[in-house]
Design an enzyme around this catalytic site. Structure first.
Site, PDB file in Angstrom:
ATOM      1  N   SER A 174      -9.955  -1.335   7.088  1.00  0.00           N
ATOM      2  CA  SER A 174      -9.394  -1.148   5.742  1.00  0.00           C
ATOM      3  C   SER A 174      -8.600  -2.308   5.164  1.00  0.00           C
ATOM      4  O   SER A 174      -8.205  -2.235   4.004  1.00  0.00           O
ATOM      5  CB  SER A 174      -8.520   0.099   5.713  1.00  0.00           C
ATOM      6  OG  SER A 174      -9.337   1.231   5.645  1.00  0.00           O
ATOM      7  N   SER A 179      -9.764   1.247   2.981  1.00  0.00           N
ATOM      8  CA  SER A 179      -8.913   2.089   2.163  1.00  0.00           C
ATOM      9  C   SER A 179      -7.826   1.334   1.397  1.00  0.00           C
ATOM     10  O   SER A 179      -7.241   1.890   0.478  1.00  0.00           O
ATOM     11  CB  SER A 179      -8.239   3.133   3.061  1.00  0.00           C
ATOM     12  OG  SER A 179      -7.408   2.498   4.017  1.00  0.00           O
ATOM     13  N   LYS A 190       0.865  -1.184   0.000  1.00  0.00           N
ATOM     14  CA  LYS A 190       0.000   0.000   0.000  1.00  0.00           C
ATOM     15  C   LYS A 190       0.903   1.235   0.000  1.00  0.00           C
ATOM     16  O   LYS A 190       1.938   1.251   0.678  1.00  0.00           O
ATOM     17  CB  LYS A 190      -0.872  -0.071   1.265  1.00  0.00           C
ATOM     18  CG  LYS A 190      -1.947   0.997   1.403  1.00  0.00           C
ATOM     19  CD  LYS A 190      -2.821   0.687   2.620  1.00  0.00           C
ATOM     20  CE  LYS A 190      -3.929   1.700   2.833  1.00  0.00           C
ATOM     21  NZ  LYS A 190      -4.814   1.343   3.966  1.00  0.00           N
TER      22      LYS A 190
HETATM   23  N1  GLN Z   1     -13.332   3.486   6.630  1.00  0.00           N
HETATM   24  C1  GLN Z   1     -12.726   3.758   7.893  1.00  0.00           C
HETATM   25  C2  GLN Z   1     -12.297   5.198   7.944  1.00  0.00           C
HETATM   26  O1  GLN Z   1     -12.479   5.872   7.003  1.00  0.00           O
HETATM   27  C3  GLN Z   1     -11.575   2.839   8.125  1.00  0.00           C
HETATM   28  C4  GLN Z   1     -10.349   3.234   7.402  1.00  0.00           C
HETATM   29  C5  GLN Z   1      -9.175   2.383   7.726  1.00  0.00           C
HETATM   30  O2  GLN Z   1      -9.292   1.317   8.319  1.00  0.00           O
HETATM   31  N2  GLN Z   1      -8.010   2.881   7.361  1.00  0.00           N
HETATM   32  O3  GLN Z   1     -11.772   5.659   8.911  1.00  0.00           O
END
Ligand code: GLN
Length: 528
Positions: free
Chosen positions: A187, A163, A88
């Site tokens: 995510s 994400s 990532k």
């Molecule tokens: N969708 C969640 C957020 O926007 C989780 C994101 C994540 O785990 N990085 O915070």
């Protein structure tokens, strides 16, 4: 001749040792697939052909030496040696880009390797490149990336989740057998669910965050994405463990058995006998798609038939998870993102004749996207004088209650919880971008584990309306090995399910070099 990209990582490792394939050949096959399909998928922000081939040649040299030395030397090689991995784009690789999906980090060059990058290099893994993501890992659809959305290989008009959407799409599309993601509220697990692969969020402190762009420091965890539980275990084993440079990384031994997950279905399924699985009532939420609920109930019935006992349990504070998460996370994010000031990192705006405050405001105004700005405003507000006690402190107290719910359930002898990973399957581009709360609800079933600091894994469990559904196992702290054993067992008892042999339904369409890009698909849907 089988297409080597379709193999699981552990099969690739076996063939490398047998000399049936070289790391260069494997790497080329994966690079070709990634380059060919990136126009249609946009999963990669960087594909490092030269770097990957150099690492592949180094791996082949190590393999050749071991082959000379004999069987024992070959078996002692690291199981990731010579195998392609996606990172990532918030993992530092010395001398390379690290955008975190943000304009504000465009042009920034990482001065050192992250801890996990060092670990992967030591293992001899081949880093194929950097994957797309929601800006600063804020999002559940990858639509908040400054570099465009990613298509889901199951339906190119739908999101891959977020994400870590780029890593998940790349693993699902056979561009790599292994991907690294981060999970602050879901995510890793949620995109794994939406793309039909395996994703594990380790216990907070299991993996060092040194060299990872920080989002919400008390929740962020790094973890593996792969196409089966055994591969996820191997990647976790490679990156986990104490690192003095991250004071929150825990001095807890990493189980060696992560490398010895059962390879036979009978052995894997045998693990289920007598295990107690809890079915948390609150996770079968209103708004869950009926097709998702049906697949989860079938999976639970399969687990029960195979010898596990299923008990309904209650985690009474689950409902407060979302509200408290969206206090704590923006608060921590607003502090972490204060460092992007136009002086120290990446993007910088210099206005002629203006003072540095004006430059700072212009840099941040241009550099950050809408979701990041929303979080900075929410977080700054929640931390401001007079509101800190009312919001941040209160949320931290509720967080303790959420953690206690889990402690109580695991303390009563439940080995793991089974639940949906996401209340819905992959959704179309644009379906949730206009409504932040709808987007936030995507993580209702994943974020409680982050609030409590415990581990969870998502595994594919079939399809609903032709799209993958994710089954989640949640366990107590340091239970990654047990969770992956549950994963292996579930894979074993469903090994013959027809959906297991399906490839992502629209993967072949992604070969089109001149068809619509994900951004064009999203734009077309927005005007439809
Ligand atoms: N969708 C969640 C957020 O926007 C989780 C994101 C994540 O785990 N990085 O915070």
């Amino acid at each position: 001749m089988v297409d080597s990209t379709r193999l699981l990582g552990h099969d690739m490792a076996e063939r490398l040792r047998q000399g049936e394939v070289s790391s260069r050949e494997l790497t080329l096959a994966h690079l070709d697939a990634a380059e060919r399909q990136n126009h249609a998928l946009n999963a990669w922000l960087l594909i490092d052909r030269d770097g990957a081939l150099a690492q592949a040649d180094a791996a082949d040299a190590r393999l050749a030496v071991a082959r000379e030395e004999g069987r024992a030397a070959l078996e002692a090689l690291h199981p990731l040696l010579g195998l392609p991995v996606a990172l990532k784009d918030l993992v530092s690789v010395a001398g390379g880009q690290c955008t975190a999906g943000s304009r504000i980090l465009e042009g920034y060059v990482a001065p050192y390797d992250a801890h996990i990058t060092e670990r992967l290099r030591d293992a001899g893994a081949v880093i194929l490149g950097k994957t797309n993501m929601d800006e600063f890992a804020m999002g559940s659809s990858n639509e908040w990336s400054a570099f465009g959305p990613v298509s889901n290989p199951w339906d190119l008009d739908s999101v891959p989740g977020g994400s870590s959407g780029g890593s998940a799409a790349a693993v699902a599309a056979f561009h790599v057998p292994f991907g690294i993601g981060t999970d602050t509220g879901g995510s890793i697990r949620q995109p794994a669910a939406l793309t039909g692969i395996v994703g594990l969020k380790p216990t907070y402190g299991r993996v060092s965050r040194y060299g990872i762009v920080a989002f919400a420091s008390s929740l962020d965890q790094i973890g593996p994405l792969a196409r089966d539980a055994r591969d996820a275990a191997v990647l976790l084993h490679a990156v986990a463990g104490r690192d003095a440079r991250d004071s929150t990384s825990a001095p807890v031994p990493v189980p060696e058995d992560l490398l010895n997950l059962p390879s036979s279905d009978d052995e894997a399924a045998g693990w289920l006998k007598g295990k107690r699985l809890g079915l948390p009532r609150e996770y079968f939420v209103k708004g869950m798609e009926p097709g998702v609920e049906a697949r989860i109930r079938e999976a639970v019935a399969d687990l029960e038939r195979a010898g596990a006992t299923i008990e309904e349990v209650s985690l009474p504070h689950t409902d407060y998870g979302l509200a408290t998460y969206y206090i704590v996370v923006p608060a921590e994010a607003s502090a972490n993102l204060a460092r992007y000031d136009g002086v120290r990192y990446g993007h910088s705006v210099r206005l002629p004749g203006a003072d540095f405050i004006a430059d700072y405001l212009a840099t941040r105004g241009e550099g950050f996207g809408p979701e990041v700005k929303r979080r900075i405003m929410l977080g700054t507000y929640a931390l401001s004088a007079g509101y800190y006690d009312a919001f941040y402190l209160k949320a931290q107290k509720v967080r303790t209650l959420i953690k206690r719910d889990f402690d109580d359930v695991f303390g009563s002898g439940i080995d793991a919880l089974v639940a949906p990973t996401s209340p819905s399957v992959a959704f179309k581009f644009g379906a949730r971008t206009a409504d932040p709360v709808a987007m936030y609800l995507s993580d209702a079933c994943t974020l409680p584990a982050n609030m409590a600091g415990i581990a969870g894994v998502s595994l594919p469990c079939g399809l609903s309306a032709g799209l993958p559904v994710g089954l989640q196992f949640i366990g107590p702290p340091w239970s990654e090995l047990e969770l992956l054993r549950f994963g292996c067992a579930y894979e074993a008892i469903t090994a013959d399910a027809p959906w297991r042999s399906l490839e992502p339904a629209q993967l072949a369409l992604a070969d089109d070099p001149v068809g619509p890009t994900p951004a064009q698909r999203a734009a077309a849907l927005a005007t439809a």
